[in-house]
Design an enzyme around this catalytic site. Structure first.
Site, PDB file in Angstrom:
ATOM      1  N   GLY A  46       0.837  -1.188   0.000  1.00  0.00           N
ATOM      2  CA  GLY A  46       0.000   0.000   0.000  1.00  0.00           C
ATOM      3  C   GLY A  46       0.872   1.237   0.000  1.00  0.00           C
ATOM      4  O   GLY A  46       2.061   1.164   0.357  1.00  0.00           O
ATOM      5  N   GLN A  51       2.698   9.842   2.045  1.00  0.00           N
ATOM      6  CA  GLN A  51       4.062   9.284   2.083  1.00  0.00           C
ATOM      7  C   GLN A  51       4.952   9.808   0.960  1.00  0.00           C
ATOM      8  O   GLN A  51       6.174   9.706   1.061  1.00  0.00           O
ATOM      9  CB  GLN A  51       4.007   7.752   2.019  1.00  0.00           C
ATOM     10  CG  GLN A  51       3.420   7.128   3.270  1.00  0.00           C
ATOM     11  CD  GLN A  51       3.304   5.626   3.124  1.00  0.00           C
ATOM     12  OE1 GLN A  51       2.352   5.135   2.537  1.00  0.00           O
ATOM     13  NE2 GLN A  51       4.277   4.892   3.629  1.00  0.00           N
ATOM     14  N   CYS A  91       5.969  -0.479   7.561  1.00  0.00           N
ATOM     15  CA  CYS A  91       5.603   0.727   6.803  1.00  0.00           C
ATOM     16  C   CYS A  91       6.803   1.145   5.978  1.00  0.00           C
ATOM     17  O   CYS A  91       7.933   1.162   6.484  1.00  0.00           O
ATOM     18  CB  CYS A  91       5.216   1.841   7.765  1.00  0.00           C
ATOM     19  SG  CYS A  91       4.715   3.361   6.936  1.00  0.00           S
ATOM     20  N   LEU A  92       6.536   1.518   4.730  1.00  0.00           N
ATOM     21  CA  LEU A  92       7.631   1.962   3.849  1.00  0.00           C
ATOM     22  C   LEU A  92       8.279   3.243   4.374  1.00  0.00           C
ATOM     23  O   LEU A  92       9.420   3.539   4.030  1.00  0.00           O
ATOM     24  CB  LEU A  92       7.101   2.179   2.423  1.00  0.00           C
ATOM     25  CG  LEU A  92       6.622   0.899   1.718  1.00  0.00           C
ATOM     26  CD1 LEU A  92       5.958   1.246   0.393  1.00  0.00           C
ATOM     27  CD2 LEU A  92       7.777  -0.070   1.507  1.00  0.00           C
ATOM     28  N   HIS A 133      -4.362   1.159   7.893  1.00  0.00           N
ATOM     29  CA  HIS A 133      -3.003   1.719   7.945  1.00  0.00           C
ATOM     30  C   HIS A 133      -2.890   2.918   6.984  1.00  0.00           C
ATOM     31  O   HIS A 133      -2.331   3.961   7.343  1.00  0.00           O
ATOM     32  CB  HIS A 133      -2.010   0.595   7.587  1.00  0.00           C
ATOM     33  CG  HIS A 133      -0.580   0.990   7.493  1.00  0.00           C
ATOM     34  ND1 HIS A 133       0.380   0.520   8.375  1.00  0.00           N
ATOM     35  CD2 HIS A 133       0.094   1.782   6.615  1.00  0.00           C
ATOM     36  CE1 HIS A 133       1.560   1.015   8.040  1.00  0.00           C
ATOM     37  NE2 HIS A 133       1.418   1.786   6.969  1.00  0.00           N
ATOM     38  N   GLU A 134      -3.437   2.775   5.778  1.00  0.00           N
ATOM     39  CA  GLU A 134      -3.340   3.862   4.783  1.00  0.00           C
ATOM     40  C   GLU A 134      -4.213   5.052   5.171  1.00  0.00           C
ATOM     41  O   GLU A 134      -3.794   6.208   5.011  1.00  0.00           O
ATOM     42  CB  GLU A 134      -3.734   3.361   3.384  1.00  0.00           C
ATOM     43  CG  GLU A 134      -2.928   2.185   2.846  1.00  0.00           C
ATOM     44  CD  GLU A 134      -1.427   2.325   2.973  1.00  0.00           C
ATOM     45  OE1 GLU A 134      -0.914   3.456   3.025  1.00  0.00           O
ATOM     46  OE2 GLU A 134      -0.760   1.279   3.035  1.00  0.00           O
ATOM     47  N   HIS A 137      -2.442   7.171   7.559  1.00  0.00           N
ATOM     48  CA  HIS A 137      -1.452   8.068   6.937  1.00  0.00           C
ATOM     49  C   HIS A 137      -2.119   9.373   6.491  1.00  0.00           C
ATOM     50  O   HIS A 137      -1.549  10.456   6.637  1.00  0.00           O
ATOM     51  CB  HIS A 137      -0.809   7.418   5.709  1.00  0.00           C
ATOM     52  CG  HIS A 137       0.349   6.521   6.005  1.00  0.00           C
ATOM     53  ND1 HIS A 137       1.482   6.953   6.657  1.00  0.00           N
ATOM     54  CD2 HIS A 137       0.568   5.211   5.691  1.00  0.00           C
ATOM     55  CE1 HIS A 137       2.358   5.944   6.740  1.00  0.00           C
ATOM     56  NE2 HIS A 137       1.818   4.876   6.179  1.00  0.00           N
TER      57      HIS A 137
HETATM   58  O1  GNR Z   1       4.111  -2.669   2.588  1.00  0.00           O
HETATM   59  C1  GNR Z   1       3.462  -2.571   3.629  1.00  0.00           C
HETATM   60  N1  GNR Z   1       3.213  -3.661   4.392  1.00  0.00           N
HETATM   61  C2  GNR Z   1       2.349  -3.679   5.457  1.00  0.00           C
HETATM   62  C3  GNR Z   1       2.396  -4.771   6.305  1.00  0.00           C
HETATM   63  C4  GNR Z   1       1.544  -4.869   7.375  1.00  0.00           C
HETATM   64  C5  GNR Z   1       0.639  -3.860   7.616  1.00  0.00           C
HETATM   65  C6  GNR Z   1       0.582  -2.740   6.792  1.00  0.00           C
HETATM   66  C7  GNR Z   1       1.431  -2.652   5.712  1.00  0.00           C
HETATM   67  S1  GNR Z   1       1.348  -1.283   4.669  1.00  0.00           S
HETATM   68  C8  GNR Z   1       3.008  -1.235   4.079  1.00  0.00           C
HETATM   69  C9  GNR Z   1       3.168  -0.156   3.019  1.00  0.00           C
HETATM   70  C10 GNR Z   1       2.970   1.192   3.651  1.00  0.00           C
HETATM   71  O2  GNR Z   1       3.771   1.724   4.371  1.00  0.00           O
HETATM   72  N2  GNR Z   1       1.830   1.774   3.439  1.00  0.00           N
HETATM   73  O3  GNR Z   1       1.558   2.942   4.018  1.00  0.00           O
HETATM   74 NI    NI Z   2       2.722   2.980   5.842  1.00  0.00          NI
END
Ligand code: GNR
Ligand code: NI
Length: 167
Positions: A46, A51, A91-92, A133-134, A137
């Site tokens: 995601g 980001q 998270c990236l 999660h997104e 953000h």
């Molecule tokens: O790549 C991602 N893996 C992930 C793993 C577990 C829970 C959420 C994520 S999202 C993350 C990519 C990201 O940072 N999205 O904002």
């Molecule tokens: Ni993230």
């Protein structure tokens, strides 16, 4: 197409609140294509506009192993959520950090697709985690903010140290 730079925690721009997309245009679709390319290259499941330092309410996600099930969510809203479940997140924007977070087990989300058409999706499992999660953000919230202050301090120190080592 272009690979965009992903902001790294702790960067204060990750805490900005994204604004509603008023019109889905060719510029929006160009941003979505670039975000998808950036997400696949990372690789991640995601990516929220926040980001890549674009403060608009949109994100892309693809939890398939084959990278051929891109989902686009513009102006997403969670209409309903149900249950609680803890799972490990990464998270990236917080590379190398994986921690357990508790979230709703199921969510119903309403959003616009890349053509500006509304849709409603019932998600559970990993997709439900990813969507929450997104959307966090887009509200300026990074998953580490669910952890204890002690863990957050340690994560910030670790990432700042790594940043210095790279430079
Ligand atoms: O790549 C991602 N893996 C992930 C793993 C577990 C829970 C959420 C994520 S999202 C993350 C990519 C990201 O940072 N999205 O904002
Ligand atoms: Ni993230």
């Amino acid at each position: 197409m272009a690979i965009l730079k992903i902001l790294q925690y702790p960067d204060e721009r990750l805490h900005k609140t994204a604004k509603k997309v008023e019109q889905v245009t060719d510029d929006t679709r160009r941003l979505i294509r670039d975000m998808a390319e950036t997400m696949y290259a990372a690789p991640g499941v995601g990516l929220a506009a926040t980001q890549v330092d674009v403060h608009l309410r949109l994100f892309v996600a693809d939890i398939s192993e084959t990278h051929d099930q891109l989902r686009v969510f513009i102006n997403p809203e969670i209409l309903a959520s149900d249950g609680d479940e803890e799972s490990e997140e990464g998270c990236l924007s917080v590379p190398g950090v994986y921690e357990k977070v508790c979230r709703a087990e199921k969510v119903t989300v309403r959003a616009l697709d890349e053509n500006g058409r509304p849709f409603t999706l019932d998600a559970d499992g990993f997709l439900a985690v990813c969507i929450q999660h997104e959307i966090d953000h887009l509200r300026g919230k990074v998953f580490v903010e669910y952890l204890s202050q002690l863990k957050q301090t340690r994560i910030r120190a670790k990432l700042k140290k790594r940043m210095r080592e790279i430079l």
